[in-house]
Structure formats: C-alpha cells, structure tokens
Design a protein around this motif. Structure first.
Motif, PDB file in Angstrom:
ATOM      1  N   ILE A 181       0.839  -1.201   0.000  1.00  0.00           N
ATOM      2  CA  ILE A 181       0.000   0.000   0.000  1.00  0.00           C
ATOM      3  C   ILE A 181       0.872   1.248   0.000  1.00  0.00           C
ATOM      4  O   ILE A 181       1.875   1.303   0.736  1.00  0.00           O
ATOM      5  CB  ILE A 181      -0.917   0.003   1.236  1.00  0.00           C
ATOM      6  CG1 ILE A 181      -1.914  -1.154   1.141  1.00  0.00           C
ATOM      7  CG2 ILE A 181      -1.657   1.327   1.383  1.00  0.00           C
ATOM      8  CD1 ILE A 181      -2.732  -1.338   2.391  1.00  0.00           C
ATOM      9  N   ALA A 182       0.511   2.231  -0.798  1.00  0.00           N
ATOM     10  CA  ALA A 182       1.223   3.501  -0.837  1.00  0.00           C
ATOM     11  C   ALA A 182       0.223   4.630  -0.976  1.00  0.00           C
ATOM     12  O   ALA A 182      -0.870   4.454  -1.539  1.00  0.00           O
ATOM     13  CB  ALA A 182       2.228   3.531  -1.985  1.00  0.00           C
ATOM     14  N   VAL A 183       0.601   5.769  -0.451  1.00  0.00           N
ATOM     15  CA  VAL A 183      -0.219   6.976  -0.611  1.00  0.00           C
ATOM     16  C   VAL A 183       0.689   8.092  -1.122  1.00  0.00           C
ATOM     17  O   VAL A 183       1.836   8.216  -0.693  1.00  0.00           O
ATOM     18  CB  VAL A 183      -0.926   7.369   0.702  1.00  0.00           C
ATOM     19  CG1 VAL A 183       0.064   7.581   1.824  1.00  0.00           C
ATOM     20  CG2 VAL A 183      -1.787   8.596   0.519  1.00  0.00           C
ATOM     21  N   THR A 184       0.187   8.864  -2.077  1.00  0.00           N
ATOM     22  CA  THR A 184       0.907  10.025  -2.586  1.00  0.00           C
ATOM     23  C   THR A 184       0.063  11.268  -2.343  1.00  0.00           C
ATOM     24  O   THR A 184      -1.170  11.216  -2.374  1.00  0.00           O
ATOM     25  CB  THR A 184       1.199   9.881  -4.083  1.00  0.00           C
ATOM     26  OG1 THR A 184      -0.037   9.713  -4.786  1.00  0.00           O
ATOM     27  CG2 THR A 184       2.092   8.682  -4.345  1.00  0.00           C
TER      28      THR A 184
ATOM     29  N   ALA B   8      -1.853  20.665  -6.087  1.00  0.00           N
ATOM     30  CA  ALA B   8      -3.096  20.326  -6.778  1.00  0.00           C
ATOM     31  C   ALA B   8      -4.203  19.936  -5.818  1.00  0.00           C
ATOM     32  O   ALA B   8      -5.352  19.743  -6.228  1.00  0.00           O
ATOM     33  CB  ALA B   8      -2.841  19.187  -7.759  1.00  0.00           C
ATOM     34  N   LYS B   9      -3.884  19.785  -4.550  1.00  0.00           N
ATOM     35  CA  LYS B   9      -4.832  19.368  -3.515  1.00  0.00           C
ATOM     36  C   LYS B   9      -5.474  18.037  -3.866  1.00  0.00           C
ATOM     37  O   LYS B   9      -6.715  17.895  -3.880  1.00  0.00           O
ATOM     38  CB  LYS B   9      -5.872  20.462  -3.237  1.00  0.00           C
ATOM     39  CG  LYS B   9      -5.253  21.675  -2.539  1.00  0.00           C
ATOM     40  CD  LYS B   9      -6.262  22.613  -1.942  1.00  0.00           C
ATOM     41  CE  LYS B   9      -6.902  23.422  -3.018  1.00  0.00           C
ATOM     42  NZ  LYS B   9      -7.233  24.801  -2.657  1.00  0.00           N
ATOM     43  N   HIS B  10      -4.630  17.058  -4.171  1.00  0.00           N
ATOM     44  CA  HIS B  10      -5.163  15.713  -4.312  1.00  0.00           C
ATOM     45  C   HIS B  10      -4.196  14.682  -3.762  1.00  0.00           C
ATOM     46  O   HIS B  10      -2.987  14.912  -3.658  1.00  0.00           O
ATOM     47  CB  HIS B  10      -5.616  15.406  -5.747  1.00  0.00           C
ATOM     48  CG  HIS B  10      -4.523  15.325  -6.770  1.00  0.00           C
ATOM     49  ND1 HIS B  10      -3.595  14.303  -6.837  1.00  0.00           N
ATOM     50  CD2 HIS B  10      -4.245  16.136  -7.824  1.00  0.00           C
ATOM     51  CE1 HIS B  10      -2.791  14.497  -7.850  1.00  0.00           C
ATOM     52  NE2 HIS B  10      -3.162  15.581  -8.472  1.00  0.00           N
ATOM     53  N   PHE B  11      -4.736  13.559  -3.349  1.00  0.00           N
ATOM     54  CA  PHE B  11      -3.951  12.450  -2.823  1.00  0.00           C
ATOM     55  C   PHE B  11      -4.564  11.141  -3.296  1.00  0.00           C
ATOM     56  O   PHE B  11      -5.751  11.083  -3.619  1.00  0.00           O
ATOM     57  CB  PHE B  11      -3.830  12.522  -1.295  1.00  0.00           C
ATOM     58  CG  PHE B  11      -5.122  12.563  -0.528  1.00  0.00           C
ATOM     59  CD1 PHE B  11      -5.970  13.671  -0.591  1.00  0.00           C
ATOM     60  CD2 PHE B  11      -5.486  11.513   0.302  1.00  0.00           C
ATOM     61  CE1 PHE B  11      -7.142  13.714   0.136  1.00  0.00           C
ATOM     62  CE2 PHE B  11      -6.654  11.557   1.035  1.00  0.00           C
ATOM     63  CZ  PHE B  11      -7.485  12.657   0.959  1.00  0.00           C
ATOM     64  N   SER B  12      -3.722  10.129  -3.387  1.00  0.00           N
ATOM     65  CA  SER B  12      -4.140   8.870  -3.991  1.00  0.00           C
ATOM     66  C   SER B  12      -3.657   7.689  -3.171  1.00  0.00           C
ATOM     67  O   SER B  12      -2.600   7.743  -2.546  1.00  0.00           O
ATOM     68  CB  SER B  12      -3.575   8.740  -5.410  1.00  0.00           C
ATOM     69  OG  SER B  12      -4.011   9.792  -6.235  1.00  0.00           O
ATOM     70  N   LEU B  13      -4.449   6.625  -3.225  1.00  0.00           N
ATOM     71  CA  LEU B  13      -4.102   5.340  -2.599  1.00  0.00           C
ATOM     72  C   LEU B  13      -3.754   4.355  -3.711  1.00  0.00           C
ATOM     73  O   LEU B  13      -4.506   4.218  -4.680  1.00  0.00           O
ATOM     74  CB  LEU B  13      -5.278   4.812  -1.778  1.00  0.00           C
ATOM     75  CG  LEU B  13      -5.080   3.451  -1.121  1.00  0.00           C
ATOM     76  CD1 LEU B  13      -4.079   3.558   0.033  1.00  0.00           C
ATOM     77  CD2 LEU B  13      -6.403   2.883  -0.632  1.00  0.00           C
TER      78      LEU B  13
END
Lengths: 109, 112
Positions: free
Chosen positions: A62-65, A70-75
């Motif tokens: 699992i990773a998160v960026t 841009a005010k976004h994050f992803s899994l």
C-alpha cells in the motif's frame, strides 16, 4: 469547511493487478490525510496515513501520494488479493476529518 | 484492552422518542468523535471533543446533542428522533485531533 471528493465509486480488478483510488480536497490548511478500509458490517480501520510535510508513504503493498499544490492524494494497492475487497475511504482535515464518499473495491480471483 | 465500546448495538425508535448513545474508550485518548454513516455513503461528523471539557459541531449537528462526561466517555443524545436520523452511528477516539482514529463497532438505529 473542507470538501473531499473521491473517485471512482466502484472499482473491479483482477487478483494481482494494481488499484488506484483518488481524492481531492478543498481546504489548503488540511494537514492530515488518512485512508480507512471498511469491510461489510465492520468498523472502519486505518490502513495508511500521510501528513502534509510528506509527499509519499509506503507500507508493503500500500502507498499513498500527496500533491499539495493540486490538492489531491491517492491510494495505490499493488498485487491485489481477494481479501483487499472492501470499501475504502479517504479523509482530510487539520482539526476534524472530512471523509470522502468511499470506493467499493472488488478483487476478482 | 476493549478499545472503543458503544451501547446499544441496535435500537428501534418511534418518531419523537429520545435516546442516548453511549461511547467509552480505554486508550487514554484525548479526542473523541461521533459520526453517522448512511447506506452507500461516507462518514459524516456530527460532533467532536478535541479534549476533555470541549465539544464542537461537525458537518451535521442538527437534532443531536453531546456530552463529554469525562476523558473516557462521550455520549450522543437524540432529543426527538426523526426518520432522517436512521443510520449507523460510529464513535471514535484518537490521541489528538488529527491522529489515527479508532472506531467503535457502531450502533444501528432505525427510526420509524
């Protein structure tokens, strides 16, 4: 207040494939971004979190960026397994959390 | 450690009735929260208590009141239940406002 949007609402992948879930947030003051997994009929449980002073965090598959500009994050989940099937929620905040509406991930064996 | 406990697990109310949902944690956490989760939706914050002696409104506070009884306990009261309050209610706690939140098992409330 904070507004968090999460996409997609459903995601179906084959076992072994990768899955990516994306969230955007509105309040640039938010500094904490957790991801929770909720199995059917169970309580949400934290799987990974990231703070605003870090761009990426990884824990096994699992990773998160986080992209603050841009005010976004992803899994990102790699090598998905059937037991990864659940609903995943992102959240953002600096004093209280606002949750996204959830992504139902189904991993097909 | 029991973690976060909630009572009751299930409840059916008639419109206009009142009830209190109880929550307790044994992790010595400072912050506690009440959320509701409607079918197919995310968690919406009703009220939270960042520390003992303080409470603040969340996204959807109307129709609810809370009491931080002590560091361990945080109760949620519905004074006059409405069908729109049919939901699953989760209590959570954390060491501080933006740290990992630990959730209770939830209370499934139906208002007819």
């Amino acid at each position: 207040g904070e507004n968090v949007e999460q996409h997609p609402s459903t995601l179906s992948v084959q076992e072994g494939d990768s899955a990516v879930i994306k969230c955007t947030y509105s309040d640039s003051a938010s500094n904490y971004f957790p991801w929770y997994k909720q199995e059917l009929g169970k309580r949400p449980q934290l799987i990974i979190d990231i703070r605003s002073n870090v761009g990426e965090k990884k824990d096994q598959r699992i990773a998160v960026t986080l992209n603050k500009t841009a005010k976004h994050f992803s899994l990102h989940i790699t090598e998905t397994q059937p037991e990864d099937s659940a609903v995943y929620f992102c959240a953002a905040g600096r004093r209280a959390l606002t949750f996204g509406s959830g992504t139902r991930l189904q991993v097909q064996p | 450690n029991a973690g976060v406990t909630q009572t009751p697990k299930f409840q059916v109310l008639k419109t206009g009735q009142s009830m209190t949902l109880q929550c307790a944690q044994d992790m010595n956490h400072n912050s506690m929260y009440w959320y509701r989760q409607d079918p197919g939706m995310g968690l919406r914050l009703i009220y939270y208590s960042a520390s003992e002696g303080t409470t603040d409104k969340g996204e959807v506070p109307n129709g609810y009141n809370v009491s931080r009884l002590n560091k361990r306990e945080f109760s949620l009261r519905l004074e006059s239940a409405a069908p729109s309050q049919t939901s699953v209610y989760f209590c959570a706690s954390s060491d501080a406002p933006v740290y990992e939140q630990y959730f209770g098992p939830g209370t499934r409330l139906t208002v007819t």
